[in-house]
Enzyme design. Structure first.
Site, mmCIF file in Angstrom:
data_model
loop_
_atom_site.group_PDB
_atom_site.id
_atom_site.type_symbol
_atom_site.label_atom_id
_atom_site.label_comp_id
_atom_site.label_asym_id
_atom_site.label_seq_id
_atom_site.Cartn_x
_atom_site.Cartn_y
_atom_site.Cartn_z
ATOM 1 N N ASP A 120 41.514 39.806 46.890
ATOM 2 C CA ASP A 120 40.690 39.452 45.732
ATOM 3 C C ASP A 120 41.432 38.393 44.928
ATOM 4 O O ASP A 120 42.624 38.545 44.631
ATOM 5 C CB ASP A 120 40.403 40.688 44.867
ATOM 6 C CG ASP A 120 39.216 40.455 43.950
ATOM 7 O OD1 ASP A 120 38.262 39.747 44.356
ATOM 8 O OD2 ASP A 120 39.231 40.952 42.805
ATOM 9 N N SER A 121 40.725 37.322 44.600
ATOM 10 C CA SER A 121 41.348 36.201 43.894
ATOM 11 C C SER A 121 40.573 35.890 42.633
ATOM 12 O O SER A 121 39.390 36.221 42.516
ATOM 13 C CB SER A 121 41.346 34.952 44.778
ATOM 14 O OG SER A 121 42.156 35.159 45.896
ATOM 15 N N LYS A 141 47.695 22.286 50.549
ATOM 16 C CA LYS A 141 47.386 23.354 49.583
ATOM 17 C C LYS A 141 48.129 24.632 49.995
ATOM 18 O O LYS A 141 48.706 25.334 49.160
ATOM 19 C CB LYS A 141 45.867 23.609 49.549
ATOM 20 C CG LYS A 141 45.478 24.817 48.715
ATOM 21 C CD LYS A 141 44.004 25.183 48.814
ATOM 22 C CE LYS A 141 43.711 26.500 48.104
ATOM 23 N NZ LYS A 141 42.349 27.012 48.304
ATOM 24 N N GLU A 165 32.566 45.652 45.034
ATOM 25 C CA GLU A 165 33.576 45.048 44.140
ATOM 26 C C GLU A 165 33.488 45.763 42.802
ATOM 27 O O GLU A 165 32.662 45.443 41.961
ATOM 28 C CB GLU A 165 33.360 43.540 44.007
ATOM 29 C CG GLU A 165 33.798 42.822 45.263
ATOM 30 C CD GLU A 165 34.429 41.441 45.025
ATOM 31 O OE1 GLU A 165 34.622 41.039 43.862
ATOM 32 O OE2 GLU A 165 34.718 40.778 46.038
ATOM 33 N N ASN A 207 34.409 35.098 53.258
ATOM 34 C CA ASN A 207 34.771 33.712 52.976
ATOM 35 C C ASN A 207 35.674 33.143 54.086
ATOM 36 O O ASN A 207 36.871 33.426 54.117
ATOM 37 C CB ASN A 207 35.490 33.665 51.622
ATOM 38 C CG ASN A 207 35.806 32.262 51.177
ATOM 39 O OD1 ASN A 207 35.851 31.335 51.987
ATOM 40 N ND2 ASN A 207 36.031 32.101 49.882
HETATM 41 P P1 ITT Z 1 35.505 37.818 49.613
HETATM 42 O O1 ITT Z 1 34.379 38.085 50.555
HETATM 43 O O2 ITT Z 1 36.856 37.873 50.273
HETATM 44 O O3 ITT Z 1 35.453 38.648 48.323
HETATM 45 P P2 ITT Z 1 34.979 35.584 47.810
HETATM 46 O O4 ITT Z 1 34.770 34.127 48.085
HETATM 47 O O5 ITT Z 1 33.923 36.356 47.117
HETATM 48 O O6 ITT Z 1 35.343 36.258 49.209
HETATM 49 P P3 ITT Z 1 36.933 36.324 45.697
HETATM 50 O O7 ITT Z 1 36.035 37.349 45.093
HETATM 51 O O8 ITT Z 1 38.338 36.710 46.029
HETATM 52 O O9 ITT Z 1 36.356 35.698 47.054
HETATM 53 O O10 ITT Z 1 37.023 35.023 44.798
HETATM 54 C C1 ITT Z 1 36.442 34.889 43.517
HETATM 55 C C2 ITT Z 1 35.982 33.453 43.347
HETATM 56 O O11 ITT Z 1 37.117 32.590 43.351
HETATM 57 C C3 ITT Z 1 35.038 32.971 44.442
HETATM 58 O O12 ITT Z 1 34.079 32.115 43.858
HETATM 59 C C4 ITT Z 1 35.962 32.209 45.362
HETATM 60 O O13 ITT Z 1 35.250 31.215 46.093
HETATM 61 C C5 ITT Z 1 36.960 31.612 44.367
HETATM 62 N N1 ITT Z 1 38.256 31.374 45.039
HETATM 63 C C6 ITT Z 1 39.017 32.292 45.691
HETATM 64 N N2 ITT Z 1 40.099 31.706 46.221
HETATM 65 C C7 ITT Z 1 40.041 30.393 45.892
HETATM 66 C C8 ITT Z 1 40.848 29.284 46.165
HETATM 67 O O14 ITT Z 1 41.941 29.369 46.910
HETATM 68 N N3 ITT Z 1 40.472 28.086 45.691
HETATM 69 C C9 ITT Z 1 39.358 27.961 44.929
HETATM 70 N N4 ITT Z 1 38.530 28.954 44.634
HETATM 71 C C10 ITT Z 1 38.860 30.175 45.109
#
Ligand code: ITT
Length: 198
Positions: free
Chosen positions: A76-77, A177, A37, A9
């Site tokens: 991871d978010s 942000k 994951e 991402n």
């Molecule tokens: P990775 O390759 O780093 O895993 P990802 O986009 O899959 O990238 P995550 O699994 O950490 O990231 O995120 C889970 C979901 O939450 C995914 O749909 C992200 O786009 C979303 N997300 C993560 N951070 C965010 C943010 O700051 N604002 C809005 N959505 C977010």
């Protein structure tokens, strides 16, 4: 010092570089090293991912000319809606790809006030030769009543209004942000650790 950030991402890389910009000797660079994951908490996913990527990048020479000893991070978010018992939470990626923001708004269509409370959480997993360290950040707020965006941000940003604001994250410039976000808070903790290391 270069920090290699394993993520698919690019928004995360952009935000990390904004947050760390006052550390002149440190820059964040994206590496593509997908990791499994596992099903679990954000902490478990980040810990597993950081170990996995560190081993892969450092011992299998994926993309590094000098592969030994490069520290890496993963992150991871998740987006957690309190009245939905934390849903989508650890399923945030899948839900964003399927139900999308429209689906979350639909699930909340009868909810008002505190029943729309939500938060973002980020867990950074850092791995070097000493092992893994985790750094966490949370930002609390509300789910908006409709999708609101000025074209900034990504994924859940257009339905999340952080406390103290009346705009969604997607109506704020990335720099704004990044002053208050979950990612900012987690990277601030990471920054303290990096400063103590140097
Ligand atoms: P990775 O390759 O780093 O895993 P990802 O986009 O899959 O990238 P995550 O699994 O950490 O990231 O995120 C889970 C979901 O939450 C995914 O749909 C992200 O786009 C979303 N997300 C993560 N951070 C965010 C943010 O700051 N604002 C809005 N959505 C977010």
């Amino acid at each position: 010092m270069k920090i290699y950030f394993a993520t698919g991402n690019p928004n995360k890389i952009k935000e990390a570089n904004i947050i760390l910009k006052d550390l002149k000797d440190i820059s964040v660079e994206q590496i593509k090293c997908p990791y499994p994951e596992i099903q679990g908490t954000l902490e478990e996913v980040s810990e597993f991912g950081a170990k996995y990527v560190y081993e892969k990048m450092n011992y299998e020479n994926h993309g590094f000319s000098n592969p030994v000893g490069k520290p890496i991070i993963v992150e991871d978010s998740g987006f957690f809606v309190e009245s939905l018992n934390g849903f989508p939470g650890t399923y945030s990626k899948y839900v964003q790809e399927t139900l999308r923001n429209e689906g979350i708004l639909k699930l909340l269509e009868d909810k008002e006030g505190d029943d729309r409370r939500a938060y973002f959480k980020t867990v950074i997993g850092y791995c070097d030769e000493k092992g893994v360290k985790l750094f966490k950040g949370i930002v609390k707020g509300m789910v908006s009543y409709e999708i609101r965006s000025k074209g900034y941000g990504f994924a859940y940003d257009s339905i999340f209004i952080p406390d103290g604001e009346d705009r969604t994250f997607a109506e704020m410039k990335t720099e704004e942000k990044s002053e208050i976000s979950h990612r900012k808070k987690a990277f601030e903790e990471f920054k303290k650790f990096l400063c103590n290391m140097q």
